[in-house]
Design an enzyme around this catalytic site. Structure first.
Site, PDB file in Angstrom:
ATOM      1  N   CYS A   5      26.618 -35.101   7.450  1.00  0.00           N
ATOM      2  CA  CYS A   5      27.628 -34.930   8.506  1.00  0.00           C
ATOM      3  C   CYS A   5      28.872 -34.268   7.933  1.00  0.00           C
ATOM      4  CB  CYS A   5      28.031 -36.279   9.078  1.00  0.00           C
ATOM      5  SG  CYS A   5      26.661 -37.226   9.730  1.00  0.00           S
ATOM      6  N   GLY A  32      26.399 -30.678  10.934  1.00  0.00           N
ATOM      7  CA  GLY A  32      25.864 -31.571  11.959  1.00  0.00           C
ATOM      8  C   GLY A  32      26.080 -31.002  13.336  1.00  0.00           C
ATOM      9  N   ASN A 106      30.300 -39.680   6.359  1.00  0.00           N
ATOM     10  CA  ASN A 106      29.278 -38.735   5.921  1.00  0.00           C
ATOM     11  C   ASN A 106      28.528 -39.402   4.781  1.00  0.00           C
ATOM     12  OD1 ASN A 106      29.374 -35.574   4.073  1.00  0.00           O
ATOM     13  ND2 ASN A 106      27.677 -36.662   4.974  1.00  0.00           N
ATOM     14  N   GLY A 107      27.239 -39.597   4.980  1.00  0.00           N
ATOM     15  CA  GLY A 107      26.444 -40.240   3.942  1.00  0.00           C
ATOM     16  C   GLY A 107      25.498 -41.228   4.566  1.00  0.00           C
ATOM     17  N   TYR A 261      21.774 -25.670  -0.568  1.00  0.00           N
ATOM     18  CA  TYR A 261      21.580 -25.388   0.852  1.00  0.00           C
ATOM     19  C   TYR A 261      22.723 -25.789   1.788  1.00  0.00           C
ATOM     20  CZ  TYR A 261      19.749 -26.065   5.579  1.00  0.00           C
ATOM     21  OH  TYR A 261      19.589 -26.059   6.932  1.00  0.00           O
TER      22      TYR A 261
HETATM   23  P1  AMP Z   1      10.064 -25.280   5.829  1.00  0.00           P
HETATM   24  O1  AMP Z   1       9.277 -24.072   5.393  1.00  0.00           O
HETATM   25  O2  AMP Z   1       9.648 -25.708   7.207  1.00  0.00           O
HETATM   26  O3  AMP Z   1      10.022 -26.355   4.839  1.00  0.00           O
HETATM   27  O4  AMP Z   1      11.586 -24.820   5.997  1.00  0.00           O
HETATM   28  C1  AMP Z   1      12.255 -24.235   4.941  1.00  0.00           C
HETATM   29  C2  AMP Z   1      13.633 -23.868   5.414  1.00  0.00           C
HETATM   30  O5  AMP Z   1      14.369 -25.051   5.720  1.00  0.00           O
HETATM   31  C3  AMP Z   1      14.438 -23.149   4.355  1.00  0.00           C
HETATM   32  O6  AMP Z   1      14.905 -21.949   4.947  1.00  0.00           O
HETATM   33  C4  AMP Z   1      15.605 -24.034   4.051  1.00  0.00           C
HETATM   34  O7  AMP Z   1      16.790 -23.300   3.945  1.00  0.00           O
HETATM   35  C5  AMP Z   1      15.675 -24.922   5.243  1.00  0.00           C
HETATM   36  N1  AMP Z   1      16.192 -26.275   4.927  1.00  0.00           N
HETATM   37  C6  AMP Z   1      16.276 -26.910   3.752  1.00  0.00           C
HETATM   38  N2  AMP Z   1      16.809 -28.122   3.878  1.00  0.00           N
HETATM   39  C7  AMP Z   1      17.112 -28.284   5.178  1.00  0.00           C
HETATM   40  C8  AMP Z   1      17.724 -29.314   5.958  1.00  0.00           C
HETATM   41  N3  AMP Z   1      18.126 -30.462   5.424  1.00  0.00           N
HETATM   42  N4  AMP Z   1      17.859 -29.101   7.278  1.00  0.00           N
HETATM   43  C9  AMP Z   1      17.461 -27.966   7.836  1.00  0.00           C
HETATM   44  N5  AMP Z   1      16.889 -26.959   7.166  1.00  0.00           N
HETATM   45  C10 AMP Z   1      16.708 -27.097   5.856  1.00  0.00           C
END
Ligand code: AMP
Length: 470
Positions: A5, A32, A106-107, A261
């Site tokens: 968050c 979020g 957040n956490g 990320y």
């Molecule tokens: P997937 O191939 O479905 O595992 O999705 C990979 C994508 O999810 C990558 O582009 C990442 O940047 C993205 N990603 C990584 N962690 C998260 C997260 N916590 N929430 C949303 N997207 C994420």
């Protein structure tokens, strides 16, 4: 998979604190997208507005104009524990007699159930870990002899040591803004100073935010990151720092995935710019995992910085290959796998003329379930790519997070189910290479032990107790 968050707080009597909070939250929207809210206090009354949806959907001019006060607290939420309902939107507000406070978290606490049980709370009394913190504080308010200005801080001094897990908190009462980072500092939190004018007079205000760009967009200056285990109180006396946790509990463990990320590229974490760090990850990846190719592309937005670094170090030209719809949020917002899949199509469209007949290196920051990645590889092939070599700027994500990111259970994490060549086959790429843990540590400026960082999602070594057996 849910995200961390975002929290934002400002103490600036005479300024448009609601407007500043709106701008700060808007800058933190990536952390979020489920609900947004703010609490504003004018010294006597605290008003809370929160709703499901994006910041721009929850607040309009009229709402912001009606929220007048000296200090404010804002939150954007993606539920970690607790369901995705209005009740769980934040800030959480509690009033006890004449005193009240609001809290944004957040956490993710890892001892919510034990704490609630040890206090004799029946299941359902608190709806989330954040609600539990508010309840614990409110109970301290109840037994306090006379409400005075030290009430909130005294309550925090009692309650904070009971909490385990990840918590970057911001709170306000009628007169002060408080910010706390857990002793590991899993989630970021920074302090800024705001210079503003009231009737031609220069004044100083204080701001706290999950990420530094939220300070910059409102014209505040980053003072510093709040330390793991530190509490900051801002009020008419200025800013005070204290350490509510025993020194022996303080062990910095910033989430390394913030660098990979979550955080915005223009954020500064541990004094380092996230964008430059991601580029460096791409450079190291190119050295360790080279491939003969014609074009390097990044998956927008998360893979772009690392793709630039990969191209630079490998000498393979960088270009765009996927265009992202600017008005779309993150794909994972969609709740079902089917919705998520079509979400990829809605979000990304290939640049056919640029990629047709080419051997591509495709850079992304991570693979979680593999669903999105597989769809992207297919899309690129359908658009005429001759070869698709996938390079990931972090090591395999094989372990769930309990510290603020609600990741899927282990079985859903593709890297925990199969080796690299299995993942490669599953997503349909010609080759797949990940950044090594060692190179990731180099990029974020850590030693090989990862001192200062939590990397549990990559190693399975959890720096704080987790609530289930893995
Ligand atoms: P997937 O191939 O479905 O595992 O999705 C990979 C994508 O999810 C990558 O582009 C990442 O940047 C993205 N990603 C990584 N962690 C998260 C997260 N916590 N929430 C949303 N997207 C994420």
């Amino acid at each position: 998979m849910r995200e961390a968050c975002g929290v934002f707080g400002v103490y600036a009597p005479g300024a448009s604190v609601a407007r500043l909070t709106f701008d700060g939250l808007f800058a933190l929207q990536h952390r979020g997208q489920e609900s947004a809210g703010m609490a504003v206090s004018d010294g006597e009354t605290m008003t809370v507005v929160k709703e499901m949806g994006l910041v721009t959907a929850v607040f309009d001019e009229r709402t912001i104009a009606s929220l007048v006060g000296d200090l404010a607290l804002g939150h954007v939420r993606y539920s970690t524990t607790g369901r995705s309902t209005w009740d769980n939107a934040q800030p959480v507000y509690r009033s006890v007699g004449a005193a009240g406070f609001s809290l944004g978290h957040n956490g993710n606490l890892t001892n919510t159930a034990q704490l609630a049980a040890s206090l004799g709370m029946l299941p359902g009394v608190v709806s989330s870990d954040s609600d539990l913190i508010a309840e614990l504080l409110a109970r301290r308010f109840l037994v306090a002899p006379e409400p005075d200005e030290t009430l909130l801080v005294d309550a925090l001094m009692d309650v904070l040591p009971l909490l385990e897990g990840a918590f970057s908190l911001a709170l306000i009462d009628e007169a002060q803004l408080v910010a706390v980072r857990d002793p590991h500092g899993f989630r970021p939190l920074c302090l800024g100073q705001l210079t503003y004018f009231v009737a031609g007079q220069e004044r100083r205000g204080w701001v706290v935010a999950s990420e530094s760009p939220a300070l910059e967009v409102i014209g505040a200056e980053l003072v510093r990151e709040i330390d793991p285990g530190e509490m900051i109180v801002a009020d008419h006396n200025g800013v005070k720092s204290s350490h509510p946790f025993g020194a022996e509990r303080v062990e910095p463990r910033l989430c390394v995935f913030e660098f990979v990320y979550f955080a915005r590229p223009d954020s500064r974490l541990e004094g380092r710019e996230v964008y430059a760090t991601r580029r460096h990850m791409g450079e190291l990846l190119a050295r360790r995992s080279p491939v003969d190719a014609d074009l390097v592309i990044g998956v927008p937005d998360s893979g772009v910085a690392a793709a630039e670094g990969y191209a630079l170090a490998s000498g393979v030209p960088y270009g765009q290959g996927l265009i992202k719809n600017r008005y779309i949020g993150r794909t994972f917002i969609a709740p079902t796998p089917e919705a998520r899949l079509s979400g990829v199509r809605r979000k990304l469209n290939p640049l056919r003329a640029s990629i047709a007949g080419k051997r591509l290196v495709v850079i992304d920051d991570s693979i979680v379930r593999g669903t999105t990645t597989r769809e992207i590889v297919r899309m690129l092939r359908e658009s005429g790519a001759r070869e698709v070599h996938l390079r990931i700027s972090s090591p395999p994500f094989a372990w769930p997070c309990f510290y603020g990111i609600d990741t899927p259970v282990r079985e859903e994490l593709i890297a925990s189910r199969m080796p690299v060549d299995g993942v490669c086959a599953h997503v349909g790429a010609d080759s797949l290479g990940y950044l090594s843990l060692e190179d990731l540590m180099t990029a974020v400026g850590a030693d090989s032990e990862g001192t200062g960082f939590c990397r549990a999602c990559l190693t399975g070594i959890y720096p704080a107790p987790v609530p289930i057996d893995l």
